[in-house]
Design a protein around this motif. Sequence first.
Motif, PDB file in Angstrom:
ATOM      1  N   LYS A  33       1.073  -1.259   0.213  1.00 33.84           N
ATOM      2  CA  LYS A  33       0.071  -0.029   0.128  1.00 33.84           C
ATOM      3  C   LYS A  33       0.748   1.142  -0.085  1.00 33.84           C
ATOM      4  CE  LYS A  33      -3.874  -1.807   2.158  1.00 33.84           C
ATOM      5  NZ  LYS A  33      -5.181  -2.039   3.104  1.00 33.84           N
ATOM      6  N   ASN A  90      -2.347  -0.853  -4.143  1.00 39.53           N
ATOM      7  CA  ASN A  90      -3.663  -0.999  -4.366  1.00 39.53           C
ATOM      8  C   ASN A  90      -4.307   0.058  -5.372  1.00 39.53           C
ATOM      9  OD1 ASN A  90      -2.534   0.665  -2.296  1.00 39.53           O
ATOM     10  ND2 ASN A  90      -5.003   0.776  -1.580  1.00 39.53           N
ATOM     11  N   TYR A  91      -5.507  -0.065  -5.678  1.00 44.28           N
ATOM     12  CA  TYR A  91      -6.160   0.760  -6.541  1.00 44.28           C
ATOM     13  C   TYR A  91      -6.155   2.219  -6.117  1.00 44.28           C
ATOM     14  CZ  TYR A  91      -7.540  -3.434  -9.257  1.00 44.28           C
ATOM     15  OH  TYR A  91      -7.422  -4.565  -9.922  1.00 44.28           O
ATOM     16  N   GLU A  92      -6.534   2.349  -4.841  1.00 49.45           N
ATOM     17  CA  GLU A  92      -6.748   3.549  -4.050  1.00 49.45           C
ATOM     18  C   GLU A  92      -5.568   4.391  -4.311  1.00 49.45           C
ATOM     19  OE1 GLU A  92      -9.829   0.800  -1.845  1.00 49.45           O
ATOM     20  OE2 GLU A  92      -7.618   0.705  -2.864  1.00 49.45           O
ATOM     21  N   ALA A 128      -2.889   3.913  -6.482  1.00 44.33           N
ATOM     22  CA  ALA A 128      -1.962   3.932  -7.486  1.00 44.33           C
ATOM     23  C   ALA A 128      -2.251   5.034  -8.503  1.00 44.33           C
ATOM     24  CB  ALA A 128      -2.639   2.671  -8.364  1.00 44.33           C
ATOM     25  N   ALA A 161      -1.608  -1.584 -10.524  1.00 43.44           N
ATOM     26  CA  ALA A 161      -2.747  -1.545  -9.677  1.00 43.44           C
ATOM     27  C   ALA A 161      -3.378  -3.160  -9.583  1.00 43.44           C
ATOM     28  CB  ALA A 161      -3.838  -0.264  -9.746  1.00 43.44           C
ATOM     29  N   GLY A 181      -5.728  -5.759  -6.966  1.00 45.36           N
ATOM     30  CA  GLY A 181      -6.658  -5.856  -5.660  1.00 45.36           C
ATOM     31  C   GLY A 181      -6.088  -6.102  -4.221  1.00 45.36           C
ATOM     32  N   ASP A 199      -6.630 -10.251  -7.080  1.00 43.52           N
ATOM     33  CA  ASP A 199      -7.490 -10.219  -8.634  1.00 43.52           C
ATOM     34  C   ASP A 199      -6.448 -10.438  -9.644  1.00 43.52           C
ATOM     35  OD1 ASP A 199      -6.036  -7.823  -8.990  1.00 43.52           O
ATOM     36  OD2 ASP A 199      -7.881  -6.682  -9.016  1.00 43.52           O
ATOM     37  N   ASN A 206      -5.459  -8.729 -11.916  1.00 45.28           N
ATOM     38  CA  ASN A 206      -4.371  -7.590 -12.233  1.00 45.28           C
ATOM     39  C   ASN A 206      -3.094  -7.919 -11.422  1.00 45.28           C
ATOM     40  OD1 ASN A 206      -5.547  -6.221 -13.968  1.00 45.28           O
ATOM     41  ND2 ASN A 206      -6.553  -4.673 -12.684  1.00 45.28           N
TER      42      ASN A 206
END
Length: 395
Positions: A43, A66-68, A70, A80, A82, A87, A89
């Motif tokens: 993170k 993580n996506y938040e 990235a 990014a 999961g 996931d 990705n």
Amino acid sequence: MDKRRAEALRIFEAGVKAADPYAAVAGALDDVDPPALIVAVGKAARLMAQAALARFSGVTCLVVTNYENAAPLEGATVMAAGHPVPDANGAAAAKAVIAALHAAEGPVLALISGGGSALLPAPAGALTLADKAKVNEMLLGSGLDIVAMNLIRQQLSDLKGGGFLRHAAPRPVTALILSDVIGDDLSAIASGPTVGPIGTAQEAILLLKEAQLWAAVPQAVRQHLETVQEPVALPAARNKLVGSNAKSVAAMKEAAGAAHLIAEPIIGDVADAARLICDRAVIGTTVWGGETTVVLQGSGRGGRNQELALRIAVEAERRGWVAWTCLQGGSDGRDGPTDAAGGLVDQDTLGKITGLDARLANNDSYAALDEAGDLLLTDATGTNVADLGVMIRSG
């Protein structure tokens, strides 16, 4: 926002600031040889990589976060993935990291932070991503602590438990590690990609059986754990801790001035933790850190910090407290699969919640705190050193 709430938030933010990934890495690079490859995962990966690239320009750099968290980073490839459930990705990112390790033409600098375990799923043997995701989802609601979960995850991965080192060999690896694990066991942080495994496949089987998960995990997982060969000795690596929960709690204590510190980490079941915190909280300000667990019994939404905050409110009311505020939050700004970091509760919280007992039984702390207007909502912080808590009490 009233004074006690504002003060609790200020103290919490001091703890988060003490875990700033950029500063942690920048202060640890003086004795690091120039790398040929930088791999940052977790993170806090983006900010850790940014600090390394400020010192070592022109180096191949892969960032997996993580996506938040990235966002593009000059000089790096940012991927990014999961979290907390792996996931596709993440699986693609793991393949890219393995390929880069094999292609590196010199030393490797690994920048590791919490969340890396889910973000780099590289299924071992004949396992699939679906197998790993299923196990991970089950572990998150099992009540097992982070060390036990990571022991199991390591046995199912090609990168965890020192697997990173095997793919990097014979290139030397230096790892700068930001800890989200209470006690700072380097083999448990992000499931220890640059450290030896926590345990064995047989120990993973025993833990799954004790948690009553063995019969429910995919057949391929059971077969893998029962037949996998013990790995050969790992190549050496240089691992250096650059930030931790304890450092952030110390920063909160300093920010609060005359705060009382709960010295031992707050761990274990959230209901037990709520009672312990209320036992130790003094008139004035009390701070603590840790990472609790929740055994999921229902289908509600929430996370360990939200449920702990709610249970602290219940315990405080039971004790007759009339003037208090408590903040319980994840240092990463995210608690479970929600957009909240935790809860910011006080003596008025429970009076604003309908059906409290049913919501607790259903692990629906998010809805309960949302109804009260007491969710702790922050942006993703870009760091991760487990959980932080503040209690301000005057009566």
